[in-house]
Write an enzyme that holds these catalytic residues in place. Sequence first.
Site, PDB file in Angstrom:
ATOM      1  N   SER A   2      -0.887 -12.460 -12.580  1.00  0.00           N
ATOM      2  CA  SER A   2       0.230 -13.526 -12.188  1.00  0.00           C
ATOM      3  C   SER A   2       1.301 -13.989 -13.225  1.00  0.00           C
ATOM      4  CB  SER A   2      -0.615 -14.704 -11.883  1.00  0.00           C
ATOM      5  OG  SER A   2      -1.624 -14.308 -10.891  1.00  0.00           O
TER       6      SER A   2
HETATM    7  N1  SAM Z   1      -5.755 -13.447 -12.285  1.00  0.00           N
HETATM    8  C1  SAM Z   1      -5.393 -12.215 -12.353  1.00  0.00           C
HETATM    9  C2  SAM Z   1      -4.589 -11.702 -13.714  1.00  0.00           C
HETATM   10  O1  SAM Z   1      -4.479 -12.438 -14.574  1.00  0.00           O
HETATM   11  O2  SAM Z   1      -4.348 -10.520 -13.704  1.00  0.00           O
HETATM   12  C3  SAM Z   1      -4.454 -11.752 -11.122  1.00  0.00           C
HETATM   13  C4  SAM Z   1      -5.112 -11.447  -9.843  1.00  0.00           C
HETATM   14  S1  SAM Z   1      -4.004 -10.758  -8.710  1.00  0.00           S
HETATM   15  C5  SAM Z   1      -2.933 -11.638  -8.338  1.00  0.00           C
HETATM   16  C6  SAM Z   1      -5.400 -10.819  -7.357  1.00  0.00           C
HETATM   17  C7  SAM Z   1      -6.765 -10.306  -7.400  1.00  0.00           C
HETATM   18  O3  SAM Z   1      -7.619 -10.711  -6.580  1.00  0.00           O
HETATM   19  C8  SAM Z   1      -6.576  -8.820  -7.301  1.00  0.00           C
HETATM   20  O4  SAM Z   1      -7.067  -7.935  -8.406  1.00  0.00           O
HETATM   21  C9  SAM Z   1      -7.401  -8.494  -6.043  1.00  0.00           C
HETATM   22  O5  SAM Z   1      -8.066  -7.336  -6.113  1.00  0.00           O
HETATM   23  C10 SAM Z   1      -8.350  -9.545  -6.169  1.00  0.00           C
HETATM   24  N2  SAM Z   1      -9.196  -9.862  -4.925  1.00  0.00           N
HETATM   25  C11 SAM Z   1      -8.550  -9.905  -3.683  1.00  0.00           C
HETATM   26  N3  SAM Z   1      -9.534 -10.364  -2.832  1.00  0.00           N
HETATM   27  C12 SAM Z   1     -10.591 -10.655  -3.717  1.00  0.00           C
HETATM   28  C13 SAM Z   1     -12.166 -11.002  -3.104  1.00  0.00           C
HETATM   29  N4  SAM Z   1     -12.448 -11.325  -1.860  1.00  0.00           N
HETATM   30  N5  SAM Z   1     -12.917 -11.178  -4.236  1.00  0.00           N
HETATM   31  C14 SAM Z   1     -12.676 -10.760  -5.372  1.00  0.00           C
HETATM   32  N6  SAM Z   1     -11.442 -10.476  -5.750  1.00  0.00           N
HETATM   33  C15 SAM Z   1     -10.462 -10.412  -4.932  1.00  0.00           C
END
Ligand code: SAM
Length: 222
Positions: free
Chosen positions: A63
Site C-alpha cells: 500500500s
Molecule cells: N498491507 C500489505 C502491505 O503492506 O504490503 C498490502 C496488502 S495488499 C493491498 C492486500 C492483501 O490482502 C493481498 O496480499 C491479498 O492477497 C490479501 N487478501 C485478500 N483477501 C484476503 C483474505 N480473505 N484473507 C487474507 N488475505 C487476503
Amino acid sequence: MIDHYKIARQRMVETQLIPRGIKDKRVLDAVRKVPRHLFVDEAFYGQAYGDSPLPIGEEQTISQPFMVAVMTEALELKGDERVLELGTGSGYQTAILAELCHKVFSIERISSLAGRARKVLDKLGYGNVVVRIGDGTLGWKEEAPFDAIIVTAGAPEIPQPLTEQLKIGGRLVIPAGGEFMQSLIRVRKTENGIEKEDLGGCRFVKLIGEHGWKVEKEGYEY
Ligand code: SAM
C-alpha cells in the site's frame, strides 16, 4: 556511510505524511524506522519511498505509505495491544504494527506472499508477529478477542466474524464498498453495539473470501 534509504524515509515522512495531517508521533517514528524498500523486489528499491503503492507479485500491491499511516493512526495503538491484520501482503504494514503494539496476528490468503513476508520480518527481527495462511474474513477465533483489527484489502461489507472478534472498546479499520472504490471505515465496538465513522475514499485490491468477494481465479480456493 550515508544511509540514503534512511534519508529517503525521513523525507517521505516530512513531505507525504506530516503535511497531510498524520500526527501520531509513534506512527511517524515507525515509518521513519521500517525499511520499506526491503519489502519490495530489488527492482523497485528506488521507488520504495515514493508516494504510491507498488506491485509485489500475484497481482497484489504494497500500500501507499500515506494510506498505511492513515490506517495505522486510526487504530490508536498505545503499545500493549493484540492486533489482527488481514492481508499480510509484503509484510510492510505488519512491521509498522509490530513496532507499535504487543503482538500482531496476520493472515494472508496467498502462500507465496505470506512466505516472503515472513522471511523479511524474521530478518528484521520482528518476533512479535505470527503469520498464517488462510481466509482472514473468518478472523482468527483461537486468538480472539483483539484490541484492534486492520483489513488491508477492500471488502463488499464488514465481515461479521471481525466485529465479533473485536474487544469492547476495540477499533476495526477496513476499506469497504465497491469493487473499484471503497470508503475507509473505522468501527468502534461499544457496550451498546458498533459505531461507524467514514474516514474518506480509498482504493484497494479485493478482499477475497467467505465474508468478502468470491473467488474469481483458480488456484486460491479454500
Ligand atoms: N498491507 C500489505 C502491505 O503492506 O504490503 C498490502 C496488502 S495488499 C493491498 C492486500 C492483501 O490482502 C493481498 O496480499 C491479498 O492477497 C490479501 N487478501 C485478500 N483477501 C484476503 C483474505 N480473505 N484473507 C487474507 N488475505 C487476503
